[in-house]
Scaffold this motif. Structure first.
Motif, PDB file in Angstrom:
ATOM      1  N   GLY A  97      21.879 -17.301   0.385  1.00 24.00           N
ATOM      2  CA  GLY A  97      23.001 -17.360  -0.555  1.00 24.00           C
ATOM      3  C   GLY A  97      24.184 -16.493  -0.179  1.00 24.00           C
ATOM      4  O   GLY A  97      25.041 -16.228  -1.022  1.00 24.00           O
ATOM      5  N   HIS A 101      28.410 -20.951  -2.924  1.00 23.82           N
ATOM      6  CA  HIS A 101      27.702 -22.235  -2.996  1.00 23.82           C
ATOM      7  C   HIS A 101      27.219 -22.507  -4.411  1.00 23.82           C
ATOM      8  O   HIS A 101      27.116 -21.602  -5.243  1.00 23.82           O
ATOM      9  CB  HIS A 101      26.506 -22.248  -2.039  1.00 23.82           C
ATOM     10  CG  HIS A 101      25.424 -21.275  -2.405  1.00 23.82           C
ATOM     11  ND1 HIS A 101      25.562 -19.905  -2.266  1.00 23.82           N
ATOM     12  CD2 HIS A 101      24.189 -21.460  -2.934  1.00 23.82           C
ATOM     13  CE1 HIS A 101      24.476 -19.297  -2.686  1.00 23.82           C
ATOM     14  NE2 HIS A 101      23.614 -20.213  -3.113  1.00 23.82           N
ATOM     15  N   ASP A 103      23.730 -24.203  -5.847  1.00 28.11           N
ATOM     16  CA  ASP A 103      22.446 -24.398  -5.174  1.00 28.11           C
ATOM     17  C   ASP A 103      22.163 -25.860  -4.826  1.00 28.11           C
ATOM     18  O   ASP A 103      22.231 -26.749  -5.686  1.00 28.11           O
ATOM     19  CB  ASP A 103      21.310 -23.827  -6.042  1.00 28.11           C
ATOM     20  CG  ASP A 103      21.292 -22.305  -5.980  1.00 28.11           C
ATOM     21  OD1 ASP A 103      21.621 -21.748  -4.921  1.00 28.11           O
ATOM     22  OD2 ASP A 103      20.974 -21.685  -7.010  1.00 28.11           O
ATOM     23  N   LEU A 116      16.543 -16.275 -11.300  1.00 28.49           N
ATOM     24  CA  LEU A 116      16.147 -15.297 -10.276  1.00 28.49           C
ATOM     25  C   LEU A 116      15.834 -13.972 -10.937  1.00 28.49           C
ATOM     26  O   LEU A 116      16.658 -13.428 -11.681  1.00 28.49           O
ATOM     27  CB  LEU A 116      17.301 -15.110  -9.273  1.00 28.49           C
ATOM     28  CG  LEU A 116      17.109 -14.031  -8.200  1.00 28.49           C
ATOM     29  CD1 LEU A 116      15.939 -14.370  -7.271  1.00 28.49           C
ATOM     30  CD2 LEU A 116      18.389 -13.860  -7.371  1.00 28.49           C
ATOM     31  N   THR A 128      25.492  -9.862  -6.798  1.00 25.96           N
ATOM     32  CA  THR A 128      25.741 -11.303  -6.693  1.00 25.96           C
ATOM     33  C   THR A 128      27.023 -11.617  -7.446  1.00 25.96           C
ATOM     34  O   THR A 128      27.234 -11.129  -8.564  1.00 25.96           O
ATOM     35  CB  THR A 128      24.576 -12.130  -7.273  1.00 25.96           C
ATOM     36  OG1 THR A 128      23.354 -11.690  -6.654  1.00 25.96           O
ATOM     37  CG2 THR A 128      24.756 -13.616  -6.987  1.00 25.96           C
ATOM     38  N   TRP A 236      22.838  -5.565 -10.038  1.00 26.23           N
ATOM     39  CA  TRP A 236      21.482  -5.745 -10.561  1.00 26.23           C
ATOM     40  C   TRP A 236      20.795  -4.419 -10.864  1.00 26.23           C
ATOM     41  O   TRP A 236      21.007  -3.428 -10.161  1.00 26.23           O
ATOM     42  CB  TRP A 236      20.629  -6.471  -9.531  1.00 26.23           C
ATOM     43  CG  TRP A 236      21.048  -7.858  -9.203  1.00 26.23           C
ATOM     44  CD1 TRP A 236      22.018  -8.239  -8.310  1.00 26.23           C
ATOM     45  CD2 TRP A 236      20.499  -9.062  -9.725  1.00 26.23           C
ATOM     46  NE1 TRP A 236      22.097  -9.605  -8.263  1.00 26.23           N
ATOM     47  CE2 TRP A 236      21.172 -10.137  -9.103  1.00 26.23           C
ATOM     48  CE3 TRP A 236      19.485  -9.356 -10.644  1.00 26.23           C
ATOM     49  CZ2 TRP A 236      20.873 -11.477  -9.376  1.00 26.23           C
ATOM     50  CZ3 TRP A 236      19.188 -10.685 -10.907  1.00 26.23           C
ATOM     51  CH2 TRP A 236      19.879 -11.726 -10.293  1.00 26.23           C
ATOM     52  N   TRP A 244      21.469 -19.151 -14.009  1.00 22.91           N
ATOM     53  CA  TRP A 244      22.828 -19.694 -13.891  1.00 22.91           C
ATOM     54  C   TRP A 244      22.815 -21.215 -13.860  1.00 22.91           C
ATOM     55  O   TRP A 244      21.841 -21.847 -13.466  1.00 22.91           O
ATOM     56  CB  TRP A 244      23.564 -19.122 -12.683  1.00 22.91           C
ATOM     57  CG  TRP A 244      22.955 -19.345 -11.325  1.00 22.91           C
ATOM     58  CD1 TRP A 244      23.116 -20.434 -10.515  1.00 22.91           C
ATOM     59  CD2 TRP A 244      22.133 -18.417 -10.579  1.00 22.91           C
ATOM     60  NE1 TRP A 244      22.452 -20.249  -9.332  1.00 22.91           N
ATOM     61  CE2 TRP A 244      21.851 -19.028  -9.341  1.00 22.91           C
ATOM     62  CE3 TRP A 244      21.634 -17.138 -10.840  1.00 22.91           C
ATOM     63  CZ2 TRP A 244      21.068 -18.397  -8.365  1.00 22.91           C
ATOM     64  CZ3 TRP A 244      20.846 -16.521  -9.863  1.00 22.91           C
ATOM     65  CH2 TRP A 244      20.586 -17.147  -8.653  1.00 22.91           C
ATOM     66  N   HIS A 251      28.030 -19.348  -6.721  1.00 24.24           N
ATOM     67  CA  HIS A 251      27.690 -17.936  -6.593  1.00 24.24           C
ATOM     68  C   HIS A 251      27.612 -17.532  -5.122  1.00 24.24           C
ATOM     69  O   HIS A 251      27.581 -18.380  -4.225  1.00 24.24           O
ATOM     70  CB  HIS A 251      26.387 -17.626  -7.338  1.00 24.24           C
ATOM     71  CG  HIS A 251      25.214 -18.397  -6.850  1.00 24.24           C
ATOM     72  ND1 HIS A 251      25.013 -19.725  -7.144  1.00 24.24           N
ATOM     73  CD2 HIS A 251      24.165 -18.045  -6.056  1.00 24.24           C
ATOM     74  CE1 HIS A 251      23.904 -20.150  -6.571  1.00 24.24           C
ATOM     75  NE2 HIS A 251      23.372 -19.153  -5.888  1.00 24.24           N
ATOM     76  N   ALA A 253      25.666 -14.306  -2.846  1.00 20.48           N
ATOM     77  CA  ALA A 253      24.815 -13.103  -2.810  1.00 20.48           C
ATOM     78  C   ALA A 253      25.279 -12.215  -1.658  1.00 20.48           C
ATOM     79  O   ALA A 253      25.266 -12.628  -0.499  1.00 20.48           O
ATOM     80  CB  ALA A 253      23.355 -13.507  -2.609  1.00 20.48           C
ATOM     81  N   ARG A 262      15.644  -6.262  -0.202  1.00 22.46           N
ATOM     82  CA  ARG A 262      15.920  -6.824  -1.532  1.00 22.46           C
ATOM     83  C   ARG A 262      14.995  -8.015  -1.700  1.00 22.46           C
ATOM     84  O   ARG A 262      14.928  -8.872  -0.811  1.00 22.46           O
ATOM     85  CB  ARG A 262      17.384  -7.252  -1.588  1.00 22.46           C
ATOM     86  CG  ARG A 262      17.872  -7.843  -2.913  1.00 22.46           C
ATOM     87  CD  ARG A 262      19.343  -8.131  -2.724  1.00 22.46           C
ATOM     88  NE  ARG A 262      20.035  -8.683  -3.862  1.00 22.46           N
ATOM     89  CZ  ARG A 262      20.101  -9.970  -4.160  1.00 22.46           C
ATOM     90  NH1 ARG A 262      19.443 -10.877  -3.425  1.00 22.46           N
ATOM     91  NH2 ARG A 262      20.809 -10.381  -5.184  1.00 22.46           N
ATOM     92  N   ARG A 266      12.632 -16.702  -7.265  1.00 14.92           N
ATOM     93  CA  ARG A 266      13.607 -17.674  -7.747  1.00 14.92           C
ATOM     94  C   ARG A 266      12.897 -18.986  -8.104  1.00 14.92           C
ATOM     95  O   ARG A 266      12.011 -19.439  -7.376  1.00 14.92           O
ATOM     96  CB  ARG A 266      14.626 -17.908  -6.627  1.00 14.92           C
ATOM     97  CG  ARG A 266      15.666 -18.948  -6.935  1.00 14.92           C
ATOM     98  CD  ARG A 266      16.628 -19.113  -5.764  1.00 14.92           C
ATOM     99  NE  ARG A 266      16.675 -20.526  -5.426  1.00 14.92           N
ATOM    100  CZ  ARG A 266      17.663 -21.113  -4.766  1.00 14.92           C
ATOM    101  NH1 ARG A 266      18.690 -20.416  -4.342  1.00 14.92           N
ATOM    102  NH2 ARG A 266      17.625 -22.406  -4.507  1.00 14.92           N
TER     103      ARG A 266
HETATM  104  C1  SIN Z   1      20.690 -17.604  -4.202  1.00 12.05           C
HETATM  105  O1  SIN Z   1      21.701 -18.091  -3.729  1.00 12.05           O
HETATM  106  O2  SIN Z   1      19.897 -18.253  -4.838  1.00 12.05           O
HETATM  107  C2  SIN Z   1      20.419 -16.123  -4.035  1.00 12.05           C
HETATM  108  C3  SIN Z   1      21.111 -15.339  -5.072  1.00 12.05           C
HETATM  109  C4  SIN Z   1      20.828 -13.877  -4.907  1.00 12.05           C
HETATM  110  O3  SIN Z   1      19.972 -13.507  -4.108  1.00 12.05           O
HETATM  111  O4  SIN Z   1      21.457 -13.077  -5.606  1.00 12.05           O
END
Ligand code: SIN
Length: 298
Positions: A97, A101, A103, A116, A128, A236, A244, A251, A253, A262, A266
């Motif tokens: 991420g 994008h 998802d 997530l 994020t 976070w 979301w 979003h 990341a 990290r 998800r």
């Molecule tokens: C993702 O794009 O699903 C990851 C989002 C994240 O790790 O904060």
């Protein structure tokens, strides 16, 4: 009676939620409040979670929104491979991420929502960012909105997924990765609100304009949707859980914490075929529209 305490994170999108311990499960009345708040804010962040949800509890919570979706490229685990472990560490070659994008928008029926829960955080960083595509659409002129309503765009994934999960043992020789054309302006199936449905990761061309003119239009739109006024940046805390709406947000990341680690679990909820409904009633005034009426496209 209100069970949730909601704290909006911007006038445009996002809210923190307190007053619910997800690991204990969610009753029907609380779920109804969560669902309503989710449609209003686009992304919710469940705070003060004392412990991680078990895989069974997380998948059960996600399933209240719809059938679970399985990622087309990443290795899954847990019930029906529905858990996608997001894990970035010293030896990672890419981070999940790490770019704007929505998802898996390359699928014919992209997942409607993503949940997530982060279980391990770096000492700092790993935020994020989220951006409202309703706000991005709302600030366009009526002429531009009408022009874009007639267009579709290609969302492809070969360039993203090929070989991406090799380090997790995924062998993808001969595999065909998804590709789909979707309307550039998407009507939200639950709220009826329109949004721009293009993103830098997956959207590669405007249908019927696979030329310089289409490339220039796409480039301009991608720059426009990334305008900071449409965004929040979420910092976070351990066990925070975000959910979301991929139908109206995108979003990003941030991978700014190497060589630290990290990790999160998800789960995605399946969605429907994106559509534009020209007869959808004009959206009721929403925080998303009201916050941005004076902005002009970048
Ligand atoms: C993702 O794009 O699903 C990851 C989002 C994240 O790790 O904060």
């Amino acid at each position: 009676m209100a069970r949730l305490q909601l704290t909006p994170l911007s006038p445009v999108l996002g809210a923190e939620v307190r007053g619910v311990n997800l690991a204990e499960g969610v009753d029907d009345a609380t779920f109804a409040e969560i669902h309503e708040a989710w449609l209003r804010h686009g992304v919710l962040f469940f705070k003060d979670q004392p412990a991680p949800m078990s895989e069974a509890v997380q998948t059960a919570f996600a399933r209240r929104f719809g059938d679970l979706h399985v990622h087309p490229a990443a290795p899954g685990s847990g019930e029906g491979d529905a858990i996608f472990v997001i894990h970035c560490h010293r030896d990672s070659k890419v981070a999940n991420g790490n770019g704007w994008h929505s998802d898996v928008s390359c699928e014919a029926e992209p997942p409607m929502g993503t949940m997530l829960q982060l279980r391990q955080l770096p000492s700092c960083g790993g935020d994020t960012m989220f951006a409202s595509m309703e706000a991005a659409y709302a600030v366009l002129s009526e002429e531009e909105q009408a022009f874009l309503q007639g267009l579709s765009a290609w969302h492809t994934s070969e360039h993203i997924y090929r070989g991406r999960y090799e380090d997790r043992g995924v062998e993808d020789a001969g595999k065909v990765y998804p590709k789909a054309a979707h309307p550039v302006v998407r009507t939200h199936p639950e709220t009826g609100r329109p949004s721009l449905y293009i993103n830098r990761a997956f959207t590669t061309a405007i249908v019927g304009m696979e030329n310089g003119e289409g490339d220039a239009l796409l480039k301009r739109l991608l720059r426009h949707v990334e305008r900071p006024e449409f965004q929040i940046r979420y910092r976070w805390e351990r066990f925070d859980t975000a959910f979301w709406d991929n139908r109206c947000l995108q979003h990003y990341a941030l991978w700014d914490y190497w060589p630290e680690e990290r990790l999160g679990h998800r789960v995605t909820v399946g969605g429907d075929v994106p559509f534009f409904d020209p007869s959808a009633p004009a959206p009721a005034p929403s925080p998303l529209r009201m916050a941005t009426p004076r902005l002009r496209p970048a």
